[in-house]
Enzyme design. Structure first.
Site, short mmCIF file in Angstrom:
data_model
loop_
_atom_site.label_atom_id
_atom_site.label_comp_id
_atom_site.label_asym_id
_atom_site.label_seq_id
_atom_site.Cartn_x
_atom_site.Cartn_y
_atom_site.Cartn_z
N PHE A 57 4.48 23.46 6.82
CA PHE A 57 5.19 24.57 7.46
C PHE A 57 6.49 24.87 6.73
CE2 PHE A 57 8.31 25.83 10.82
CZ PHE A 57 7.81 27.10 11.07
N HIS A 58 7.27 23.84 6.46
CA HIS A 58 8.56 24.03 5.81
C HIS A 58 8.40 24.47 4.35
CE1 HIS A 58 11.40 22.03 8.84
NE2 HIS A 58 10.21 22.11 9.42
N ASP A 59 7.37 23.98 3.68
CA ASP A 59 7.13 24.37 2.29
C ASP A 59 6.78 25.85 2.19
OD1 ASP A 59 6.81 24.09 -0.48
OD2 ASP A 59 4.67 23.68 -0.28
N GLY A 76 17.67 21.53 8.48
CA GLY A 76 16.37 21.78 9.10
C GLY A 76 15.23 21.01 8.46
N ASN A 77 15.47 20.49 7.24
CA ASN A 77 14.44 19.70 6.54
C ASN A 77 14.67 18.20 6.68
OD1 ASN A 77 13.02 21.95 5.56
ND2 ASN A 77 14.38 22.16 3.80
#
Length: 367
Positions: A57-59, A76-77
């Site tokens: 999702f973050h990628d 956030g990461n």
């Protein structure tokens, strides 16, 4: 001057190359990734399942979309480095140049999701439509360009749904389906500022048995059951910096309790798929309550979809698979279907190393 021109052309050509893994390398990667996921255990929980899904999702957020790059300096990461360190060690040792890092991260998440439903009747089948050919950012695995901000759990309904529309082109139903991934994993104070898991045993679809995973490692619709079937959620303050929702029967904030005593939690962004949530401050404080007579929350447009998914696990798994695939297929390259066995060509071009035999039995059941 001529050598400089040729060097520039070479750099452009190398940068534009699309790595397509062979059938053999793709199969080995799946097996090795499954072995890695199985090797990291916390009781009956496999944290790499939730970890790789969160990583995917973050990628896929930001300018390059799913590009194998994470900016670990962004709050956030936080916590993702434990996941990328394990994946990158395997990738750099065995798969660099054979598959892009972006493909490897995406494949890790899909392999994890496949494992999460291995003992369930409603299977996640995202591997069947997995595509390859994602382009890594030029500084992979480290993000070097400004990327989009990670959505905050304290955001309200409008901001949460708008994020999925702007970032992934998703309609409300797709956003609601994708948010169901919160059935996996848990929040920690040091990473997100929230504390607790979204689900517990009450709504797990896993059949009885000692071999079953923890509810936090199982992909099912328990998340929607928590939202729809348990209405009287109330807000609590976590560490003076965050507001999260807990059940009134466990109104002591989770950060003040040992893990065994903690209540499941919901964030504003979770409540948003059933209620109109409008935070009044940076903490995420909301004036309405679902069961309040004086200031009741009103249902959001997403509520209909949350109700449907709470009642129909098979439908949700199907819709989640589509939404998740839509997200992880975002890349500037045109992706191709994952390699299938192509007879003589792949046999001649495969490597001589045996596939990791330690998880062969598991692989046969899952893949």
């Amino acid at each position: 001057m001529v050598p400089v021109i040729w060097l520039t052309v070479l750099i452009v050509l190398v940068d534009s190359l699309q790595i397509i893994p062979t059938f053999h390398d793709f199969q080995r990667a799946k097996t090795d990734l499954l072995g890695l996921i199985e090797s990291v255990k916390r009781g009956d929980d496999l944290p790499m399942i939730a970890g790789t899904v969160r990583l995917a999702f973050h990628d896929c957020i930001g300018k390059g979309k799913c590009d194998g790059c994470i900016d670990h300096s962004k709050p956030g990461n936080a916590g993702l480095k434990r996941v990328t360190d394990r994946l990158d060690a395997l990738y750099d040792a065995s798969y660099k140049g054979k598959i892009s890092r972006a493909d490897f991260y995406a494949l890790a998440s899909v392999t994890a999701l496949t494992r999460s439903t291995a003992n369930l009747s409603d299977k996640y089948n995202g591997l069947r439509k997995f595509k390859v050919g994602r382009k890594d950012c030029s500084t992979s695995p480290v993000e070097s360009i400004d990327s989009s901000d990670i959505p905050r759990g304290s955001d309200g309904t409008s901001k949460t749904l708008q994020f999925f529309k702007s970032e992934f082109g998703m309609k409300t139903q797709e956003a609601v389906a994708l948010l169901g991934a919160h059935t996996l994993g848990r929040c920690s104070l040091q990473n997100s500022g929230f504390v607790g898991s979204w689900v517990d045993q009450r709504f797990s679809t896993a059949p009885p048995g000692e071999e079953n995973l923890s509810p936090t490692s199982i992909l099912d619709n328990a998340y929607y059951r928590m939202i729809i079937d348990i209405v009287p959620w109330t807000q609590v303050n976590i560490n003076g910096t965050r507001i999260q929702w807990q059940e009134p029967s466990n109104s002591i904030p989770n950060d003040k309790l040992p893990e065994s005593k903690r209540s499941p939690l919901l964030l504003n962004s979770d409540m948003a798929i059933s209620w109109i949530i409008k935070p009044s401050d940076a903490l995420g404080t909301v004036s309405c309550r679902p069961t309040s007579l004086k200031t009741p929350c009103r249902h959001s447009n997403a509520h209909t979809f949350a109700k449907i998914y709470a009642k129909n696990n098979a439908l949700w798994v199907k819709d989640f698979t589509k939404a998740f695939n839509k997200m992880i297929e975002m890349n500037e390259n045109k992706l191709r279907k994952a390699p299938i066995f192509n007879g003589y060509f792949d046999e001649m071009n495969s490597h001589d190393e045996p596939i990791n035999e330690s998880v062969d039995e598991i692989s046969e059941d899952i893949f």
